[in-house]
Design a protein around this motif. Structure first.
Motif, PDB file in Angstrom:
ATOM      1  N   TYR A 267      40.396-103.583 147.583  1.00  9.48           N
ATOM      2  CA  TYR A 267      41.284-104.591 147.008  1.00  9.48           C
ATOM      3  C   TYR A 267      42.730-104.090 147.057  1.00  9.48           C
ATOM      4  O   TYR A 267      42.994-102.906 146.843  1.00  9.48           O
ATOM      5  CB  TYR A 267      40.917-104.874 145.547  1.00  9.48           C
ATOM      6  N   PRO A 268      43.681-104.997 147.320  1.00  9.38           N
ATOM      7  CA  PRO A 268      45.098-104.618 147.242  1.00  9.38           C
ATOM      8  C   PRO A 268      45.604-104.677 145.806  1.00  9.38           C
ATOM      9  O   PRO A 268      44.917-105.159 144.902  1.00  9.38           O
ATOM     10  CB  PRO A 268      45.778-105.677 148.116  1.00  9.38           C
ATOM     11  N   ARG A 269      46.805-104.190 145.571  1.00 10.72           N
ATOM     12  CA  ARG A 269      47.497-104.277 144.279  1.00 10.72           C
ATOM     13  C   ARG A 269      46.678-103.695 143.122  1.00 10.72           C
ATOM     14  O   ARG A 269      46.732-104.180 141.988  1.00 10.72           O
ATOM     15  CB  ARG A 269      47.886-105.728 143.969  1.00 10.72           C
ATOM     16  N   THR A 270      45.928-102.633 143.392  1.00  9.39           N
ATOM     17  CA  THR A 270      45.142-102.005 142.328  1.00  9.39           C
ATOM     18  C   THR A 270      46.023-101.176 141.390  1.00  9.39           C
ATOM     19  O   THR A 270      45.531-100.688 140.374  1.00  9.39           O
ATOM     20  CB  THR A 270      44.054-101.099 142.927  1.00  9.39           C
TER      21      THR A 270
ATOM     22  N   TYR B 133      36.160-105.906 140.220  1.00 11.62           N
ATOM     23  CA  TYR B 133      37.287-106.697 140.712  1.00 11.62           C
ATOM     24  C   TYR B 133      38.522-106.411 139.859  1.00 11.62           C
ATOM     25  O   TYR B 133      38.568-106.772 138.683  1.00 11.62           O
ATOM     26  CB  TYR B 133      36.937-108.177 140.674  1.00 11.62           C
ATOM     27  N   PRO B 134      39.544-105.737 140.404  1.00 11.86           N
ATOM     28  CA  PRO B 134      40.674-105.288 139.591  1.00 11.86           C
ATOM     29  C   PRO B 134      41.428-106.412 138.898  1.00 11.86           C
ATOM     30  O   PRO B 134      41.802-106.286 137.733  1.00 11.86           O
ATOM     31  CB  PRO B 134      41.571-104.554 140.601  1.00 11.86           C
ATOM     32  N   THR B 135      41.679-107.521 139.597  1.00 12.57           N
ATOM     33  CA  THR B 135      42.441-108.609 138.994  1.00 12.57           C
ATOM     34  C   THR B 135      41.702-109.193 137.803  1.00 12.57           C
ATOM     35  O   THR B 135      42.307-109.517 136.772  1.00 12.57           O
ATOM     36  CB  THR B 135      42.717-109.709 140.032  1.00 12.57           C
TER      37      THR B 135
ATOM     38  N   ALA C  18      39.768 -97.336 132.237  1.00 16.39           N
ATOM     39  CA  ALA C  18      38.623 -97.270 133.141  1.00 16.39           C
ATOM     40  C   ALA C  18      38.980 -97.853 134.505  1.00 16.39           C
ATOM     41  O   ALA C  18      38.547 -97.349 135.546  1.00 16.39           O
ATOM     42  CB  ALA C  18      37.439 -98.017 132.525  1.00 16.39           C
ATOM     43  N   THR C  19      39.797 -98.915 134.512  1.00 15.62           N
ATOM     44  CA  THR C  19      40.214 -99.532 135.778  1.00 15.62           C
ATOM     45  C   THR C  19      41.084 -98.579 136.587  1.00 15.62           C
ATOM     46  O   THR C  19      40.976 -98.510 137.818  1.00 15.62           O
ATOM     47  CB  THR C  19      40.968-100.840 135.508  1.00 15.62           C
ATOM     48  N   VAL C  20      41.958 -97.848 135.901  1.00 17.11           N
ATOM     49  CA  VAL C  20      42.804 -96.869 136.591  1.00 17.11           C
ATOM     50  C   VAL C  20      41.953 -95.786 137.234  1.00 17.11           C
ATOM     51  O   VAL C  20      42.197 -95.360 138.375  1.00 17.11           O
ATOM     52  CB  VAL C  20      43.817 -96.260 135.605  1.00 17.11           C
ATOM     53  N   LYS C  21      40.916 -95.327 136.538  1.00 13.36           N
ATOM     54  CA  LYS C  21      40.042 -94.292 137.094  1.00 13.36           C
ATOM     55  C   LYS C  21      39.274 -94.812 138.308  1.00 13.36           C
ATOM     56  O   LYS C  21      38.967 -94.062 139.234  1.00 13.36           O
ATOM     57  CB  LYS C  21      39.063 -93.810 136.024  1.00 13.36           C
ATOM     58  N   MET C  22      38.980 -96.108 138.292  1.00 19.28           N
ATOM     59  CA  MET C  22      38.247 -96.707 139.411  1.00 19.28           C
ATOM     60  C   MET C  22      39.132 -96.969 140.623  1.00 19.28           C
ATOM     61  O   MET C  22      38.626 -97.278 141.712  1.00 19.28           O
ATOM     62  CB  MET C  22      37.618 -98.043 138.975  1.00 19.28           C
ATOM     63  N   ALA C  23      40.447 -96.862 140.444  1.00 23.82           N
ATOM     64  CA  ALA C  23      41.376 -97.285 141.496  1.00 23.82           C
ATOM     65  C   ALA C  23      41.183 -96.519 142.793  1.00 23.82           C
ATOM     66  O   ALA C  23      41.357 -97.065 143.885  1.00 23.82           O
ATOM     67  CB  ALA C  23      42.811 -97.137 141.019  1.00 23.82           C
ATOM     68  N   ALA C  24      40.812 -95.230 142.695  1.00 26.56           N
ATOM     69  CA  ALA C  24      40.626 -94.444 143.911  1.00 26.56           C
ATOM     70  C   ALA C  24      39.558 -95.059 144.814  1.00 26.56           C
ATOM     71  O   ALA C  24      39.641 -94.967 146.046  1.00 26.56           O
ATOM     72  CB  ALA C  24      40.244 -93.013 143.547  1.00 26.56           C
ATOM     73  N   GLN C  25      38.561 -95.711 144.193  1.00 29.83           N
ATOM     74  CA  GLN C  25      37.513 -96.357 144.957  1.00 29.83           C
ATOM     75  C   GLN C  25      37.867 -97.799 145.303  1.00 29.83           C
ATOM     76  O   GLN C  25      37.721 -98.246 146.446  1.00 29.83           O
ATOM     77  CB  GLN C  25      36.193 -96.313 144.167  1.00 29.83           C
TER      78      GLN C  25
ATOM     79  N   THR D 172      32.746-119.574 145.232  1.00 26.15           N
ATOM     80  CA  THR D 172      32.259-118.544 144.312  1.00 26.15           C
ATOM     81  C   THR D 172      33.200-117.348 144.262  1.00 26.15           C
ATOM     82  O   THR D 172      32.807-116.282 143.820  1.00 26.15           O
ATOM     83  CB  THR D 172      30.864-118.077 144.748  1.00 26.15           C
ATOM     84  N   SER D 173      34.424-117.524 144.705  1.00 30.97           N
ATOM     85  CA  SER D 173      35.365-116.421 144.782  1.00 30.97           C
ATOM     86  C   SER D 173      35.832-115.980 143.405  1.00 30.97           C
ATOM     87  O   SER D 173      36.144-116.805 142.535  1.00 30.97           O
ATOM     88  CB  SER D 173      36.582-116.838 145.620  1.00 30.97           C
ATOM     89  N   GLY D 174      35.876-114.666 143.213  1.00 31.48           N
ATOM     90  CA  GLY D 174      36.412-114.131 141.965  1.00 31.48           C
ATOM     91  C   GLY D 174      37.890-114.411 141.821  1.00 31.48           C
ATOM     92  O   GLY D 174      38.396-114.529 140.700  1.00 31.48           O
ATOM     93  N   ARG D 175      38.603-114.530 142.945  1.00 32.45           N
ATOM     94  CA  ARG D 175      40.038-114.810 142.878  1.00 32.45           C
ATOM     95  C   ARG D 175      40.302-116.155 142.236  1.00 32.45           C
ATOM     96  O   ARG D 175      41.229-116.302 141.434  1.00 32.45           O
ATOM     97  CB  ARG D 175      40.650-114.788 144.286  1.00 32.45           C
TER      98      ARG D 175
END
Length: 724
Positions: free
Chosen positions: A543-546, A505-507, A531-538, A470-473
Motif C-alpha cells: 500500500y502507498p502512503r503508509t 489496510y492502512p487507510t 501497531a500500524t506504524v510497526k506494520m508499515a515495514a510490511q 468490495t474494495s476497502g478503499r
C-alpha cells in the motif's frame, strides 16, 4: 488485415444509397433530410447529446483521486511548472508509474481559469469527450471509405463519402452510440479519468491531420500538416499509454488498407512514428524510478488465460447491457476455492468466461463470413482485439477490469456490429437505423442516471458499494465522510467491518484511529496507530502512503504535550520515508516550537532545495526566514511561493504584513490589491485592504472596501439559502 474487394461497383453503391420507398423523398421531408445529412448538424447533435447525458456530473464534487490531483497536486498550480510536469509521474506518492504530463497540463489550464471550481474541470472533461466523438465521426468516415475504395485518392474518396450517404450514416451512428454509451462514465464524469479522452482526442486529431495533408499538393502546407499530426500524436502518447495502440492501428491501416498514398510517404510516416516512440521512451526516463506493484502470487499462464476470458466477457456484457456500472470492478476472487459455498458465490465469474469465449467465436465467424460488410467486420474485430490485449490481464495492471479501459476498444466492437448490419437486406436498413436510434436513447438515459452517481462523494461511494464493489478503499472513504459529518455510529459500523475483512489496510486503520480519537478513546486510538506504524515495514510493500499512521501518531503526542516523543516518531518515519513533505513539515514545526526557527531551517531548506517546485516548502521557508528577521531572504522565498501557485494569497499576505511592519504602506496596498485580484470573492482580502487604506488616510476608499465585504457576505448567505 487487407480490405476485401467490395462485391458491388461504385455505381451499385450509389444506387443503393439513393434508394428510398416510393423512389424519392417526400417534398415536406426533403429539407429535414438535407439538414440531417450535413456534417455541421450531425456534429451539433453529437455535442448536444454528449453534453446532455453527462450534465448531472457538471456540478459534481471532487471524488477519490480528484482530491490529490486537483488540490494537493503541486504541478498544476502555475504555468512556470510546465516543463517540470515532464519530470514526474502523475502521482508523487504511489506505486503507479502513470506518466501523463499532458493530463497535468490540462489540469493546470483549468486551475488557472477556474481556480478550485469543480464546474470548470467537469466542463473540460465533457467537452473533450464530445470533441473525441466528433473527431471519431470524421475519422470513421474516412476509414470506412478506405475499406471499400482504398485505391482511390483521398480527394475522390471525399466525393464518394458525399455521394454515398451510407458511409457517413454509418460513421455518424457509430459515433453517436459511442458518445452516449454509459460505460465511458468513468472517463468523462470522473475528473481524474480525463486521460482516456485526452489520448483519444489527440490521437484521432493526429490521424485526421495526416489524412488532410493528402488533400494538398503544396509542399509547405503538407509539411505543416504532417508536423501538426506528429505533434498531436506525441500529445496523445503523453496523455495516456493507450495511444500506442492508436499508432499501431494507424500503421496497420496505412499499409494494409490505404493504397492511394505513395509508399515513400507511408514509410516516412512509419519512421516518424518510431521517432515519436523513441522520444516518448526518453521522456519516460525522466521521473525517478519507483517500486512497481507487488506481483500477484500464483498468476500462472492458465490463470491469466482464464482472467482474459472473464475480462472479455465482462466487457461484452457492459457494452450490450450496461446495467451494473461501478468502480473497483474485478473478475478475480482469490478465495473462491476456499469452500463449496465460496465457489457457488463466485460461479457467476465462470459465466463471464463463457461470454468472453462466445464473443471470440462471434468475431471469428464474422471475419470468415463473406459479404460486403466483411472488410468492416475484420477491421472492427482487429481494432477491438488490439485495444483489448493490453488490458486483458496478459500483463499486470492495477486491476483486472475497469470500465474506462473500454474507451478505445468499444469503437472496434461498434465497427464490427456495423459490419454485421451491412449484411441485412436493403429493405431492413431503415428498421436497423431506427433500432440504433432507440438504443442511443436508452443508452443516453442510462448515461444520465450514471452521471448522477458522481454528484457527491457520499452518493458515489454508496452506489458503488450497492452495485457490488468490495474494495476497502470505497468503504474507508465513505467512513471518512461520516466521520467529518459527525455520524460516528455509521462510520464505526463500516470501519469495524473493514478491520475484520482487511485488518492490514492502512487507510482503514488510520480512519478508525481518528474516529476513536474523536470519540474520546485516545489510548485505544494511539495503540492502534502504534501497531500500524510497526506494520508499515510490511504493508508499505502493498500500500502507498503508509507513513500517514506515523504522522497522526506524532500529532497525537504533540497534542498530549509530549513533543520529544513526537519528534522521535517523526525522525524514525523520515528515515523510512525521506522525501515526504507532510512528515518534514510537522517535524520542522515541532523543532521551531521547541528549539526555535534555526533548528527547523535545515530540514526545510534541504527539501526546498531538492524540490524547488514545491509551493508549501517555499512558503514555510519564507516564514522561518521572517522569524529570523532575515527580511530579504524571507521575501524572496515568499515571492517564489507566490509564483508557484497563481491563486495562492498566503505568501502575498505575509509580504503585506512585512511591508506594514516596515512602514511601507503604499507597497503593502499594491501587494494587497494583487492578492484581491487572485481571490476577488474572499471578504477577508477586502478587510485587510480596508485596514491598509485607513492607515493611508484614505477613509472613503476604506469604507468602499468594507461595503464590498458586506455585499460578498450577503451574496454568500443568499446562495446558501437557495442551496438549502
Amino acid at each position: 488485415m487487407r480490405a476485401s474487394t467490395p462485391p458491388a461497383t461504385f455505381n451499385d453503391f450509389r444506387r443503393e444509397s439513393s434508394h428510398v420507398r416510393g423512389g424519392q423523398l417526400s417534398v415536406s421531408m426533403a429539407p429535414v433530410a438535407r439538414a440531417f445529412r450535413t456534417d455541421w448538424f450531425r456534429c451539433l447533435l453529437i455535442a448536444v447529446i454528449g453534453i446532455l447525458v453527462h450534465s448531472p456530473a457538471l456540478q459534481g464534487q471532487r471524488i477519490w483521486d480528484d482530491h490529490y490531483l486537483l488540490n494537493e497536486n503541486p504541478f498544476i498550480k502555475s504555468p512556470t511548472l510546465i516543463l517540470e510536469t515532464f519530470r514526474h509521474y502523475l502521482f508523487l506518492d504511489s506505486f503507479s508509474a502513470h506518466y501523463r504530463p499532458v493530463q497535468n497540463l490540462s489540469f493546470m489550464f483549468d486551475y488557472f481559469f477556474w481556480n478550485t471550481d469543480e464546474l470548470g474541470f467537469h466542463l473540460t472533461n465533457v467537452l473533450l469527450h464530445v470533441g473525441s466523438a466528433i473527431l471519431l465521426y470524421f475519422l470513421l468516415g474516412h476509414v470506412i471509405a478506405s475499406l471499400f475504395f482504398g485505391r482511390l485518392p483521398v480527394v475522390m474518396r471525399d466525393r464518394a463519402r458525399t455521394r454515398l450517404t451510407w458511409i457517413s450514416n454509418t460513421a455518424f451512428l457509430i459515433s453517436l452510440v459511442w458518445g452516449a454509451h454509459p460505460v465511458h462514465s468513468g472517463a468523462v464524469d470522473y475528473i481524474s479519468g480525463r486521460a482516456d479522452s485526452l489520448a483519444f482526442f489527440f490521437a484521432a486529431a493526429g490521424w485526421l491531420l495526416f489524412i488532410h495533408a493528402q488533400r494538398f499538393s503544396g509542399r509547405v502546407i503538407r509539411i505543416s500538416l504532417y508536423v501538426s499530426a506528429a505533434a498531436s500524436a506525441m500529445l496523445a502518447l503523453l496523455s495516456r499509454e493507450i495511444a500506442c495502440i492508436w499508432i499501431f492501428l494507424f500503421i496497420v491501416h496505412l499499409f494494409w488498407i490505404e493504397k492511394s498514398i505513395p509508399l515513400r510517404v507511408r514509410l516516412a510516416a512509419v519512421c516518424c512514428c518510431l521517432v515519436l516512440f523513441g522520444f516518448y521512451a526518453g521522456l519516460r526516463r525522466l521521473p525517478e524510478q519507483r517500486p512497481s506493484l507487488p506481483p500477484q502470487a500464483g498468476w500462472s499462464a492458465p490463470v491469466r488465460s482464464m482472467l482474459m476470458a472473464r475480462a472479455l466477457g465482462d466487457y461484452a456484457r457492459l457494452m450490450v447491457f450496461p446495467a451494473n456500472l461501478h468502480m473497483e470492478r474485478s473478475v478475480f476472487e482469490p478465495m473462491m476455492w476456499r469452500s463449496n459455498s465460496d465457489w457457488r458465490k463466485t460461479i457467476g465469474l465462470e459465466y463471464l468466461s463463457i461470454s468472453g469465449l462466445s464473443l471470440l467465436a462471434v468475431f471469428f465467424l464474422g471475419v470468415i463470413k463473406k459479404g460486403r460488410g466483411k472488410a468492416l467486420r475484420l477491421f472492427g474485430a482487429s481494432w477491438f482485439l488490439a485495444a483489448f490485449l493490453p488490458i486483458s490481464n496478459i500483463v499486470q495492471l492495477n486491476a483486472t477490469v475497469a470500465e474506462h479501459w473500454l474507451y478505445l476498444p468499444s469503437v472496434g466492437l461498434l465497427i464490427f456490429l456495423a459490419g454485421c448490419a451491412f449484411e441485412l437486406p436493403l429493405r431492413h436498413h431503415r428498421t436497423a437505423t431506427a433500432i440504433v436510434l432507440l438504443a442511443v436513447t436508452a443508452l443516453g438515459v442510462r448515461s444520465f442516471v450514471r452521471s448522477g452517481d458522481w454528484a457527491t462523494e457520499e452518493t458515489f461511494y454508496k452506489r458503488t458499494l450497492a452495485a457490488g464493489a468490495t474494495s476497502g478503499r470505497v468503504a474507508a472513504n465513505l467512513a471518512q465522510i461520516y466521520v467529518r459529518r459527525g455520524d460516528y455510529t455509521a462510520a464505526e459500523k463500516i470501519l469495524r467491518h473493514l478491520m475484520d475483512t482487511s485488518p492490514d489496510y492502512p487507510t482503514g486503520r488510520n480512519t478508525f484511529a481518528a474516529l476513536l480519537s474523536l470519540q474520546g478513546k485516545k489510548a485505544e486510538a494511539e495503540a492502534l496507530l502504534a501497531a500500524t506504524v510497526k506494520m508499515a515495514a510490511q504493508t508499505r510493500r502493498d500500500y502507498p502512503r503508509t507513513w500517514w499512521a506515523a504522522l497522526t501518531l506524532a500529532q497525537f503526542r504533540h497534542e498530549a504535550k509530549d513533543d520529544q516523543a513526537a519528534l522521535a516518531i517523526l525522525k524514525d518515519a523520515r528515515q523510512a520515508y525521506p522525501n515526504v513533505w507532510d512528515l518534514i513539515k510537522l517535524e520542522a514545526e515541532l523543532r521551531r516550537l521547541t528549539q526555535g526557527p534555526t533548528a527547523a531551517l535545515p530540514l526545510v531548506e534541504k527539501f526546498a532545495r531538492e524540490n524547488w517546485w514545491h509551493c508549501g516548502a517555499a512558503l514555510a521557508l519564507g516564514r522561518l526566514y521572517a522569524q529570523k528577521d532575515d527580511a530579504g531572504r524571507a521575501e524572496a522565498e515568499l515571492r517564489r511561493a507566490s509564483r508557484l501557485d497563481v491563486h495562492n494569497t498566503e505568501a502575498l499576505h505575509l509580504i503585506v504584513i512585512m511591508r506594514l511592519n516596515q512602514d511601507r504602506v503604499d507597497d503593502a496596498c499594491e501587494i494587497q490589491r494583487s492578492a484581491i485580484a487572485r481571490q476577488p470573492d474572499q471578504p477577508s482580502q477586502y478587510i485587510l485592504l480596508s485596514n491598509i487604506l485607513e492607515k493611508m488616510g484614505r477613509t472613503d476608499d476604506a469604507r468602499a472596501a468594507l461595503a464590498k465585504v458586506s455585499r460578498l457576505r450577503a451574496l454568500a448567505e443568499t446562495s446558501s439559502g437557495q442551496s438549502l
